[in-house]
Design an enzyme around this catalytic site. Structure first.
Site, short mmCIF file in Angstrom:
data_model
loop_
_atom_site.label_atom_id
_atom_site.label_comp_id
_atom_site.label_asym_id
_atom_site.label_seq_id
_atom_site.Cartn_x
_atom_site.Cartn_y
_atom_site.Cartn_z
N HIS A 188 6.71 -7.75 -0.97
CA HIS A 188 5.76 -8.22 -1.99
C HIS A 188 5.51 -7.19 -3.08
O HIS A 188 4.52 -7.27 -3.80
CB HIS A 188 4.44 -8.62 -1.33
N THR A 235 1.33 -8.62 11.79
CA THR A 235 1.46 -9.79 10.93
C THR A 235 1.39 -11.05 11.78
O THR A 235 1.98 -11.12 12.86
CB THR A 235 2.75 -9.78 10.10
N ALA A 246 -1.49 -1.77 16.53
CA ALA A 246 -0.23 -1.07 16.26
C ALA A 246 -0.40 0.44 16.34
O ALA A 246 0.50 1.15 16.80
CB ALA A 246 0.28 -1.46 14.87
N CYS A 284 7.65 -6.74 -22.93
CA CYS A 284 8.90 -6.04 -23.24
C CYS A 284 9.53 -5.38 -22.01
O CYS A 284 10.61 -4.81 -22.09
CB CYS A 284 8.69 -5.01 -24.34
N ASP A 329 0.78 -1.24 0.00
CA ASP A 329 0.00 0.00 0.00
C ASP A 329 0.82 1.29 0.00
O ASP A 329 0.27 2.38 -0.18
CB ASP A 329 -0.98 0.02 1.18
N CYS A 340 4.38 -2.63 -27.45
CA CYS A 340 4.26 -3.98 -28.03
C CYS A 340 2.90 -4.62 -27.84
O CYS A 340 2.70 -5.78 -28.22
CB CYS A 340 5.34 -4.89 -27.43
N CYS A 347 0.46 -2.31 -23.31
CA CYS A 347 1.67 -1.55 -23.58
C CYS A 347 1.59 -0.84 -24.94
O CYS A 347 1.25 -1.47 -25.94
CB CYS A 347 2.88 -2.50 -23.57
N CYS A 394 5.39 -3.59 -18.55
CA CYS A 394 4.84 -4.52 -19.53
C CYS A 394 5.36 -5.93 -19.28
O CYS A 394 6.55 -6.13 -19.06
CB CYS A 394 5.21 -4.07 -20.94
#
Length: 248
Positions: A122, A193, A236, A133, A107, A155, A152, A130
């Site tokens: 992550h 987590t 938190a 390419c 985020d 390509c 793209c 793309c």
């Protein structure tokens, strides 16, 4: 398991003594910002099958469906603002109490809160490229392209965000940076987590096995709670500002 008060006091003492500390964060730290944990009731995985909307296989086989999901996710992230938990970690880094944040979140809220050394395990949802390419694609152009999937201009390959889809490995640079920082650290602050996703979940026990300590901040006991040196049961956004205040 400590009550909030004693836990804050113990955490403060350990942070003051640490030579090199790092934070490991997950979805829980962003819930107060309006981003529900994907795996919790009401989260995105209660509405979508991640294999159909968030896997590399789905992106290749049905990019339109994946892109509809990406746009919904992007809108949710754009409406979110850093909360006091993110701000607390930024302040800890500013005061040299931690040397960086390893996050499983996509985020970008740690950076927006002011954290400088952020390792996005992550990836993120703010950079695009793309699939064919590998040309970068400007994020501001995403919402101007009404036809899905976004393609793209070079390509015609499918554009994708620079995040880790299910079925993909952690980018080698992020993996190396995270574990190099972990191996330098003698303290890890785990926040939001549950320790259920590898390889990020391996970082706290790795630090502890090398002689370091674990401070855990979670609303409920997690995979780390039985061996954390300090477990503070709480949000938190409440606990981290209290630690910052105690340190000052």
């Amino acid at each position: 398991m400590d009550k909030l008060g004693p836990g804050i006091e113990q955490a403060t003492k350990l942070i003051k003594k640490a030579r090199c500390a790092v934070a490991l964060t997950g979805a829980g730290i962003s819930v107060a910002s309006g981003i529900p944990d994907f795996r919790s009731p009401g989260g995105l995985w209660s509405k979508y099958d991640p294999e159909k909307v968030a896997s590399i296989r789905a992106l290749k086989a049905d990019p339109v469906t994946v892109w509809k999901f990406l746009l919904e996710t992007d809108a949710m992230l754009k409406n979110a603002e850093p909360n006091a938990g993110h701000m607390g970690l930024a302040e800890l880094e500013k005061c040299d109490h931690i040397q960086g944040v390893i996050t499983q979140n996509i985020d970008g809220l740690h950076q927006r809160a002011g954290s400088v050394n952020v390792i996005e395990f992550h990836g993120n949802c703010s950079e695009f490229y793309c699939m064919e390419c590998f040309s970068p694609y400007p994020a501001e152009q995403i919402h101007k392209d009404m036809e899905l999937p976004v393609r793209c201009p070079q390509c015609s390959g499918v554009i994708r965000p620079d995040l880790v889809f299910f079925g993909e490995q952690i980018p080698s640079e992020a993996y190396k940076a995270a574990f190099e920082l972990a191996d330098q650290s003698d303290l890890v602050i785990v926040a939001g987590t549950s320790g259920g996703v590898v390889p990020a979940s391996l970082i706290p026990p790795r630090i502890q096995e090398a002689g370091g300590l674990i401070i855990e901040i979670n609303k409920a006991p997690s995979a780390y709670s039985s061996f954390s040196d300090v477990f503070i049961q709480g949000a938190a956004e409440d606990v981290l500002p209290a630690i910052v205040q105690s340190l000052s």
